[in-house]
Design a protein around this motif. Sequence first.
Motif, mmCIF file in Angstrom:
data_model
loop_
_atom_site.group_PDB
_atom_site.id
_atom_site.type_symbol
_atom_site.label_atom_id
_atom_site.label_comp_id
_atom_site.label_asym_id
_atom_site.label_seq_id
_atom_site.Cartn_x
_atom_site.Cartn_y
_atom_site.Cartn_z
ATOM 1 N N PRO A 160 42.953 39.667 33.898
ATOM 2 C CA PRO A 160 43.838 40.760 34.312
ATOM 3 C C PRO A 160 44.163 40.724 35.803
ATOM 4 O O PRO A 160 45.306 40.975 36.197
ATOM 5 C CB PRO A 160 43.033 42.014 33.968
ATOM 6 C CG PRO A 160 42.051 41.588 32.952
ATOM 7 C CD PRO A 160 41.729 40.172 33.258
ATOM 8 N N ASN A 215 47.823 40.400 37.629
ATOM 9 C CA ASN A 215 48.203 41.349 38.664
ATOM 10 C C ASN A 215 48.680 40.612 39.911
ATOM 11 O O ASN A 215 49.675 40.965 40.528
ATOM 12 C CB ASN A 215 46.992 42.224 38.980
ATOM 13 C CG ASN A 215 47.405 43.436 39.758
ATOM 14 O OD1 ASN A 215 48.541 43.891 39.617
ATOM 15 N ND2 ASN A 215 46.524 43.932 40.586
ATOM 16 N N SER A 230 54.165 41.746 33.901
ATOM 17 C CA SER A 230 52.861 42.404 33.789
ATOM 18 C C SER A 230 52.551 42.755 32.338
ATOM 19 O O SER A 230 51.413 42.632 31.898
ATOM 20 C CB SER A 230 52.787 43.624 34.707
ATOM 21 O OG SER A 230 53.643 44.623 34.265
ATOM 22 N N SER A 231 53.573 43.157 31.551
ATOM 23 C CA SER A 231 53.291 43.473 30.143
ATOM 24 C C SER A 231 52.889 42.220 29.379
ATOM 25 O O SER A 231 51.910 42.220 28.629
ATOM 26 C CB SER A 231 54.509 44.090 29.461
ATOM 27 O OG SER A 231 55.105 45.036 30.262
ATOM 28 N N LYS A 288 49.457 41.101 30.399
ATOM 29 C CA LYS A 288 48.410 41.958 29.852
ATOM 30 C C LYS A 288 48.177 41.652 28.377
ATOM 31 O O LYS A 288 47.042 41.551 27.916
ATOM 32 C CB LYS A 288 48.791 43.428 30.028
ATOM 33 C CG LYS A 288 47.890 44.117 31.049
ATOM 34 C CD LYS A 288 48.355 45.527 31.324
ATOM 35 C CE LYS A 288 48.379 45.785 32.802
ATOM 36 N NZ LYS A 288 49.642 46.377 33.245
ATOM 37 N N ASP A 302 44.721 40.293 26.902
ATOM 38 C CA ASP A 302 44.032 41.043 25.842
ATOM 39 C C ASP A 302 43.785 40.161 24.630
ATOM 40 O O ASP A 302 42.708 40.163 24.046
ATOM 41 C CB ASP A 302 44.879 42.251 25.429
ATOM 42 C CG ASP A 302 44.706 43.396 26.389
ATOM 43 O OD1 ASP A 302 43.872 43.243 27.305
ATOM 44 O OD2 ASP A 302 45.407 44.410 26.249
ATOM 45 N N SER A 323 38.691 44.681 25.062
ATOM 46 C CA SER A 323 39.969 44.551 25.766
ATOM 47 C C SER A 323 40.126 45.570 26.880
ATOM 48 O O SER A 323 41.200 45.739 27.420
ATOM 49 C CB SER A 323 41.117 44.696 24.770
ATOM 50 O OG SER A 323 41.055 45.952 24.154
#
Lengths: 233, 223
Positions: B147, B151, B204-205, B208, B212, B222
């Motif tokens: 993550p 970022n 970012s989506s 992510k 996950d 997650s």
Amino acid sequence: MSDALIDALNPALFWEYRLVLLRGLAFNAYVFFAAAAVALLIGLAAALLRVNRARPFRWVGTLHVEVFRNAPDYIMIVWVHFVLPLLLGKLIGQRVEFSPFVSAVIALGFVYSGYFAETFRAGIQSIPQGHLDAARACGMGETTILVRIILPQVVRRMLPEAVNQFVSLFKATTIVSLIAVPDLMYQVSMVTQQEMRPLPLYTWAALTYFVVIYLVAGSLRRLSEHWRQKIYA
Amino acid sequence: MSNWERLVWNQRGLLWQGLTVTVEICLLAFALAIVGGLVLCLVRLHVRPLRPVAVALIEFFRATPIFVQLMWVNYVWPELFGWPNSFFTSGWVALGLQSSGYLAETFRAGIEAVPRGHREAGYSVGMSSFQVYRRIVLPETLLTVAPSIVNQFTVIVKSSTLVSVITVPDLMLQAMKLVNVWYEPIEVLTATAIIYIALVFLVSSAGKALADFHRRRFGLDSA
């Protein structure tokens, strides 16, 4: 190559212009403090919207956070400086103009309000329901609860995260030179145009920022840690 | 509405060209950031004599603003090292260096979070320390820091707008050129802002979701 290195590390030229450059650094500080105030206020408002019970309020808060957290600082500064005055002017039927300083503060304040909103929200949501129930049982109103129960705890909890964001905000203030706010980088580029010696000027500008940010960030972190422990004790 | 058509839709070729340059720069910078971050982190942890150098570099990259670093790399490096020799290279090198400082610290936190027992288990079945790193420590670290890496990539995309200042023809520069030609900033800049926000949101989506997915596949929660 070693000649270039000696030239780059020679502080004489940078020192010669110290007054102008120091004034530039002061502008970084002004923009920082003004933008931080804007960011904290709007961030708090957005966070309160996001934890509101009414769904439309939550949508507005979420939209705010998603837009500003995903927006690059530079495009927001340019947008606020060149587009927002035109739009406002059309709205009130008058010519509107922002000084570069005002644009910088609005843009950085809004961008960082997105980050602060998330920090505030995490803090607010970490407060046990029991504290709120207890406050209501004592007959406190919503505003009193916010000011006396929620905010003091939130501030303590969000401090480490907030310090990081303040540091990022300070770093972001360097790009306000691009809309001609006379900050340190702006002054450096002006002096460079005059002296035609970018090597020592940009090297020492980088070193100055490094020292300032390193020292300020370090002492802020130590201060916030000290403060947290003292109050929690 | 005609301005939207005239200044944004009809110029989509230019904007698209800018967007490809932006994407290119971000990917190059991201690759440099990962490699550089890993090297800095490993040197810091395992190469005793070079440790102060690595620490100094990490702190320097982390504590200087990206704009300052960009100017520094662009104006000072060519004379100091004779490289980089194009604005494009300066752009991605500066972006990558800044992020490598952050990623080095992220990797270090990840590596230090790998339980001692996992490493010892590796040694006890006869792995060399290189094998332990390659097959146990690094995969575990990559999972836990995924993550943060995502970022950092969004940070790179956001900072990449600044390479337009040194005349790299990215999306931002194309937009500013259109503004300077037509003196109609409203539509062009709004559209550019929306494109950037959408791009960062998308990155970012997607990141992510990917992180996950991998964490779930390897049985980590997650959260």
